[in-house]
Design a protein around this motif. Structure first.
Motif, mmCIF file in Angstrom:
data_model
loop_
_atom_site.group_PDB
_atom_site.id
_atom_site.type_symbol
_atom_site.label_atom_id
_atom_site.label_comp_id
_atom_site.label_asym_id
_atom_site.label_seq_id
_atom_site.Cartn_x
_atom_site.Cartn_y
_atom_site.Cartn_z
ATOM 1 N N SER A 1 0.823 -1.211 0.000
ATOM 2 C CA SER A 1 0.000 0.000 0.000
ATOM 3 C C SER A 1 0.859 1.265 0.000
ATOM 4 N N GLU B 1 -5.149 -6.614 -8.154
ATOM 5 C CA GLU B 1 -5.821 -5.585 -7.368
ATOM 6 C C GLU B 1 -7.282 -5.967 -7.249
ATOM 7 N N GLY C 1 -7.410 -0.397 -4.926
ATOM 8 C CA GLY C 1 -6.019 -0.244 -5.296
ATOM 9 C C GLY C 1 -5.714 1.067 -5.971
ATOM 10 N N PHE D 1 -2.766 -3.444 -3.066
ATOM 11 C CA PHE D 1 -2.806 -4.494 -4.079
ATOM 12 C C PHE D 1 -1.823 -5.582 -3.683
#
Length: 129
Positions: free
Chosen positions: A39, A60, A65, A121
């Motif tokens: 992240s 994702e 995402g 993601f």
């Protein structure tokens, strides 16, 4: 007529579900040698072997995402992979990415992952033998 449309809808739904599950939990081929949830701007290390086929995967889950991610895999001045991946397209579709690559030296490689905006993601490297 309505019954036929319903059959096609269910068929399309199950095909899309299968493809999504296969992206997140692959069924065939290879072994993951690296995986992480990302992240923030992150760096990792992974041992890669010369002339082995690898596949970088970015997955994702929709609407959680970043729109784009920069990824580089390098060892010293040698860059094995450097690419910007657009996860969200103008149509609003989130796409999983599979990028195949090899390295020309065996050793420890640095993986630098930089989300270009907020979101989370998954990233992984799969080895094919």
């Amino acid at each position: 007529m309505l019954g036929e449309l319903k059959k096609y809808f269910y068929l399309i739904f199950f095909v899309m579900l299968f493809l999504t599950i296969n992206e997140i939990f692959p069924i065939v081929g290879g072994e993951y040698i690296f995986g992480s949830t990302v992240s923030n701007d992150s760096e990792y290390q992974v041992n890669l072997v010369k002339d082995v086929k690898y596949e970088l995967r970015l997955v994702e889950l929709p609407y959680h995402g970043p729109e784009a991610v920069d990824v580089s895999i390098s060892r010293g001045s040698y860059v094995a992979l450097e690419e910007k991946f657009r996860l969200m397209h103008p149509e609003g579709d989130y796409l999983p990415y599979r990028k195949r690559f090899t390295v020309n030296e065996t050793g420890i490689y640095q993986i630098h992952v930089k989300p270009l905006d907020s979101g989370t993601f998954k990233i992984g490297i799969k080895q094919y033998t």
